[in-house]
Design an enzyme around this catalytic site. Structure first.
Site, short mmCIF file in Angstrom:
data_model
loop_
_atom_site.label_atom_id
_atom_site.label_comp_id
_atom_site.label_asym_id
_atom_site.label_seq_id
_atom_site.Cartn_x
_atom_site.Cartn_y
_atom_site.Cartn_z
N THR A 242 4.06 26.34 31.97
CA THR A 242 3.24 26.10 30.76
C THR A 242 1.81 26.56 31.02
O THR A 242 1.31 26.45 32.14
CB THR A 242 3.26 24.61 30.35
OG1 THR A 242 4.59 24.19 30.15
CG2 THR A 242 2.43 24.35 29.10
N ARG B 136 15.18 21.02 22.41
CA ARG B 136 14.33 20.12 23.21
C ARG B 136 12.87 20.52 23.05
O ARG B 136 12.50 21.67 23.20
CB ARG B 136 14.73 20.20 24.68
CG ARG B 136 13.85 19.36 25.64
CD ARG B 136 12.75 20.19 26.28
NE ARG B 136 11.98 19.43 27.26
CZ ARG B 136 10.87 19.87 27.85
NH1 ARG B 136 10.39 21.07 27.56
NH2 ARG B 136 10.23 19.11 28.72
N GLY C 163 9.07 19.60 24.60
CA GLY C 163 8.31 18.90 25.61
C GLY C 163 7.01 18.37 25.01
O GLY C 163 6.90 18.14 23.80
N ASP C 164 6.03 18.20 25.87
CA ASP C 164 4.75 17.63 25.42
C ASP C 164 3.83 18.66 24.75
O ASP C 164 2.90 18.28 24.04
CB ASP C 164 4.01 17.00 26.61
CG ASP C 164 3.76 17.99 27.75
OD1 ASP C 164 4.52 18.98 27.88
OD2 ASP C 164 2.82 17.76 28.53
N THR D 267 0.20 19.98 31.95
CA THR D 267 1.35 20.80 32.30
C THR D 267 2.23 19.95 33.20
O THR D 267 1.76 19.01 33.84
CB THR D 267 0.93 22.09 33.03
OG1 THR D 267 0.01 21.76 34.07
CG2 THR D 267 0.24 23.06 32.07
N GLY D 268 3.50 20.31 33.26
CA GLY D 268 4.41 19.53 34.08
C GLY D 268 5.52 18.92 33.25
O GLY D 268 5.92 19.49 32.23
N GLY E 241 7.15 17.29 30.71
CA GLY E 241 6.71 16.90 29.38
C GLY E 241 7.29 15.60 28.88
O GLY E 241 6.63 14.88 28.11
N1 GLY Z 1 5.01 20.58 29.85
C1 GLY Z 1 5.84 21.52 29.19
C2 GLY Z 1 7.16 21.02 28.88
O1 GLY Z 1 7.56 19.94 29.31
O2 GLY Z 1 7.89 21.71 28.18
#
Ligand code: GLY
Length: 313
Positions: A161, A189, A191-192, A212-213, A215
């Site tokens: 990300t 799906r 993420g964050d 990042t990481g 999510g």
């Molecule tokens: N941090 C990006 C994701 O989880 O997709």
């Protein structure tokens, strides 16, 4: 003025810096920088050449937020468009909505004339395929993909990300995040990244933060907002980030090695902090006095330490 973000934002920061240097807005700067990373074929976590979901479709998420107004646009599970960050920004003015996903996001991108692109490359297809081969997993049919997803997913891949935050000459802050998400994810799906408050938050009264990481964790912890809220409550920006990581610790299973959560943030006055649960992580920055953008170490904040490691994190 300053522009900074995740280490993989480095190739985009000088172009973003040039925007704010010539008087353009922080919003222009973060969009410009992120578009460059969305075009970076070496980066398999963002935009073109991003790794696909379990069915082989590249699904892109992005969000952008203007800290001056807290106006935002977010796009999730977008298929076949080169620049999700610009689609997200276009949403801010085209409709009274803040988030579009899936078929609706695709239709919107088409309607505004966003640039279409086949996002898979030979390299990204091979990386994606190699994991099926290595684990001897059959390609699933749509609607019968739970077992294959669970076989293929690994927490070590819940990283990547790109995020970028900028403060422009007027002191306005903006933040932008873009991703192809967790490789081999179940279709749809999110993420964050497109979830405002989770992976991205900017409020010019206090500061901005982006994650990042993993999510799923920062959605549950509302992590980007949590950093900004900590600054609202009186902590400095580094302590705000540290507390936001430690807030996730009860949810971060100690059995999962190398679970990643990384945050970049700045205060209202442009003071920057960058932390990560992974030792040795870096962030990228360009500010006055620098000829070009460069990477600097993040502070290492392990989930389960409960105290700040003194590190080159
Ligand atoms: N941090 C990006 C994701 O989880 O997709």
């Amino acid at each position: 003025m300053i522009i900074f973000g995740s280490a993989n934002a480095l190739p985009g920061l000088d172009a973003g810096w040039e925007r704010i240097e010539r008087g353009d807005s922080a919003m222009d700067a973060v969009e410009t920088a992120v578009r460059i990373i969305e075009d970076n074929l070496e980066d398999h976590t963002v935009g073109s050449s991003g790794l696909a979901n379990v069915l082989g479709e590249v699904e892109l998420d992005a969000s952008i937020m203007d800290g001056t107004t807290r106006a935002t646009g977010a796009i999730g599970a977008l298929h076949g468009y080169a620049h999700p960050i610009s689609v997200a920004r276009a949403l801010m003015t085209a409709l009274p909505h803040v988030m579009l996903v899936g078929a609706g996001a695709d239709a919107f991108a088409h309607e505004i004339g966003a640039e279409k692109r086949d996002l898979a490359t030979a390299a990204s297809r091979e990386l994606w395929e190699a994991r099926f081969r290595a684990l001897a997993v059959e390609h699933p049919e749509p609607g019968k993909a739970v077992a294959a997803t669970n076989a293929l997913l690994t927490y070590a891949h819940a990283a990547g990300t790109v995020n970028v935050i900028a403060v422009d000459a007027r002191g306005h802050v903006a933040s932008a995040v873009s991703t192809s998400g967790w490789p081999w994810k179940y279709p749809g799906r999110l993420g964050d990244t497109p979830v405002i408050g989770a992976g991205n938050y900017a409020d010019g009264r206090h500061g901005a933060a982006a994650c990042t990481g993993f999510g799923e964790l920062s959605i549950r912890g509302v992590t980007a907002y949590s950093v900004v809220r900590n600054m609202h409550d009186g902590t400095d920006v580094l302590e705000a980030c540290r507390l936001a990581i430690l807030d996730l610790a009860p949810m971060a299973d100690p059995a999962i090695d190398n679970l990643t959560m990384s945050i970049v943030a700045c205060s209202r006055s442009g003071e920057v902090a960058a932390v990560s649960t992974i030792p040795g992580a870096e962030y990228a920055v360009r500010e006055e006095g620098m000829d070009r953008a460069a990477c600097r170490p993040r502070l290492h904040v392990p989930f389960h330490s409960g105290e700040m490691a003194n590190g080159q994190g």
